[in-house]
Enzyme design. Structure first.
Site, PDB file in Angstrom:
ATOM      1  N   HIS A 180      23.578 -96.796  -9.570  1.00 32.89           N
ATOM      2  CA  HIS A 180      22.718 -97.796 -10.015  1.00 32.89           C
ATOM      3  C   HIS A 180      21.380 -97.200  -9.552  1.00 32.89           C
ATOM      4  O   HIS A 180      21.227 -96.399  -8.458  1.00 32.89           O
ATOM      5  CB  HIS A 180      22.856 -98.847  -9.377  1.00 32.89           C
ATOM      6  N   PRO A 181      20.210 -97.575 -10.193  1.00 37.33           N
ATOM      7  CA  PRO A 181      18.826 -96.978  -9.683  1.00 37.33           C
ATOM      8  C   PRO A 181      18.312 -97.113  -7.938  1.00 37.33           C
ATOM      9  O   PRO A 181      17.679 -96.265  -7.579  1.00 37.33           O
ATOM     10  CB  PRO A 181      17.599 -97.780 -10.378  1.00 37.33           C
ATOM     11  N   VAL A 182      19.029 -98.275  -7.382  1.00 37.53           N
ATOM     12  CA  VAL A 182      18.708 -97.888  -5.940  1.00 37.53           C
ATOM     13  C   VAL A 182      19.634 -97.228  -5.224  1.00 37.53           C
ATOM     14  O   VAL A 182      19.351 -96.944  -4.007  1.00 37.53           O
ATOM     15  CB  VAL A 182      18.965 -99.643  -5.421  1.00 37.53           C
ATOM     16  N   LYS A 183      20.673 -96.660  -5.703  1.00 39.46           N
ATOM     17  CA  LYS A 183      21.530 -95.784  -4.922  1.00 39.46           C
ATOM     18  C   LYS A 183      20.978 -94.228  -4.656  1.00 39.46           C
ATOM     19  O   LYS A 183      19.806 -94.079  -5.407  1.00 39.46           O
ATOM     20  CB  LYS A 183      22.780 -95.710  -5.753  1.00 39.46           C
ATOM     21  N   THR A 184      21.414 -93.540  -3.994  1.00 39.17           N
ATOM     22  CA  THR A 184      20.734 -92.211  -3.889  1.00 39.17           C
ATOM     23  C   THR A 184      20.751 -91.311  -5.071  1.00 39.17           C
ATOM     24  O   THR A 184      19.437 -90.791  -5.082  1.00 39.17           O
ATOM     25  CB  THR A 184      21.573 -91.549  -2.653  1.00 39.17           C
TER      26      THR A 184
END
Ligand code: PLP
Length: 385
Positions: A180-184
């Site tokens: 997901h975009p907030v992940k690294t």
């Protein structure tokens, strides 16, 4: 500063964009050569024998629960300080999530509480490497071995972290990731399961695509012709596309850099806040092995007058979008309806009252982190007890 600083954000560069555009011009849009390549790279990076890409981290968890053979009436032990998906996956396969409390220093699941919550129905443990800090995996694996349980490590926060010199992804029976975009690293939506077990790998591959196989050697019936395939159990369409996988391959090349930058920023926060009595800083061990997915502080309510909500709002007024990770999973109305009550995990509940996530992502600029530090300090000073 007139733009909002979010708590997390992706970093997409021209190389990533080119990788995606190249796939759009190719023959395969969905599961094709790029998915296989992404899986190979991910296995290589994590040190696991196999990687199976999924449509997101949640479907990866669902797949792992299925492959583990978890079913109706089983119990699965996990932490309440996580995103709901870590517990929902047990419900998907008809099992019951059982919440073990966290350690009050690491905020990760407490192995001794896991041991206390084991019953004859317990089938698996889903530890979560909260904030990117790996759990006490040796003790968890030891408990699992003793009671013959499967360990599915939810590593949505901890890709790029190590545990006693080994990369996360090769230690538990299965490890799940989210992109997901907030992940690294990100693929827009995306996920994966890594494992060293051929048997689990084969189940995961089929589960991802309806439970259907075309492999001649695996057919139950006689192959009737080149078109032939069989659905052997109830799977889902949880496939990742080649478009996403191309982005994943490109992002994976930058993972070490992203983690290095995150560690540097966390160090900068630690240094800046080390004398702030209003804050309790995140856990850190000598190995320095966290991937620093999020930077979560606790407000020391003995030293400051205001609560977490006021603190959050004051940051927001300055354009800083903090966050709270996490509302204990069993607080949600759905879990309440299932019969879970407050009081199950006192450490987790106490943490929830005081925890706050400050912005941390690889592309957070020097001016931005300094702005966050300056404003955080100003709020503490203004509200000192
Ligand atoms: C993000 C996340 C998930 C779910 O991943 P999705 O890709 O959003 O489905 C699961 N567990 C944890 C701990 C997460 O942070």
């Amino acid at each position: 500063m007139n733009k909002l600083i979010p708590y997390g954000r992706q970093w997409i560069d021209d190389e990533d964009i080119k990788a995606v555009v190249d796939v759009l011009k190719s023959d395969y849009l969905t599961t094709g050569p790029k998915v296989s390549e992404f899986e190979e790279r991910l296995a290589e990076y994590t040190g696991a024998k196999y990687a199976v890409a999924f449509s997101n981290g949640t479907s990866a968890l669902h797949g792992a629960c299925f492959a583990a053979g978890i079913s109706e009436g089983d119990e699965v032990i996990t932490t309440p300080i996580t995103f709901a998906a870590s517990a929902n996956c047990a419900l998907y396969v008809g099992a019951l999530p059982v919440f073990a409390d966290i350690c009050s220093d690491t905020y990760n699941i407490d192995p001794s509480d896991i041991a206390d919550k084991i019953t004859s129905r317990t089938k698996a443990i889903i530890p979560v490497d909260f904030t990117g800090q790996p759990c006490d995996l040796d003790r968890i694996m030891e408990i699992a071995k003793k009671y013959n349980l499967i360990v599915i490590e939810d590593a949505a926060h901890s890709i790029g972290a190590t545990y006693k010199g080994r990369n996360i992804g090769s230690i538990a029976d299965m490890t799940t990731f989210s992109f997901h975009p907030v992940k690294t690293i990100t693929t827009g939506e995306g996920g994966a399961v890594t494992t060293n077990s051929r048997k689990l790998y084969e189940k995961l591959i089929l589960f991802r695509s309806h439970g259907i196989t075309r492999d001649e050697n695996k057919l139950v019936n006689v192959q009737e012709g080149p078109w032939f395939y069989e659905q052997q159990f109830l799977g889902y369409n949880y496939r990742l596309t080649d478009i996403q996988a191309a982005l994943g391959i490109s992002q994976l090349k930058k993972l070490d850099k992203f983690v290095r930058l995150r560690r540097g920023l966390a160090r900068q926060y630690n240094e800046a806040f080390k004398n702030e009595e209003g804050l309790i800083l995140p856990y850190q061990n000598a190995e320095g092995n966290s991937a620093w997915h999020i930077y979560a502080v606790q407000l020391n309510t003995e030293k400051i007058r205001i609560g977490r909500k006021e603190f959050f709002m004051e940051l927001q007024e300055q354009g800083i979008r903090a966050n709270v990770h996490y509302i204990p999973v069993y607080y949600h109305p759905y879990y309440k309806m299932l019969g879970y009550k407050k009081g199950i995990c006192p450490n987790a509940e106490a943490l929830y009252e005081r925890i706050l996530t400050l912005p941390l992502f690889a592309k957070l600029e020097q001016g931005e982190i300094e702005y966050v530090i300056e404003n955080t300090r100003a709020i503490i000073n203004k509200n000192k007890n």
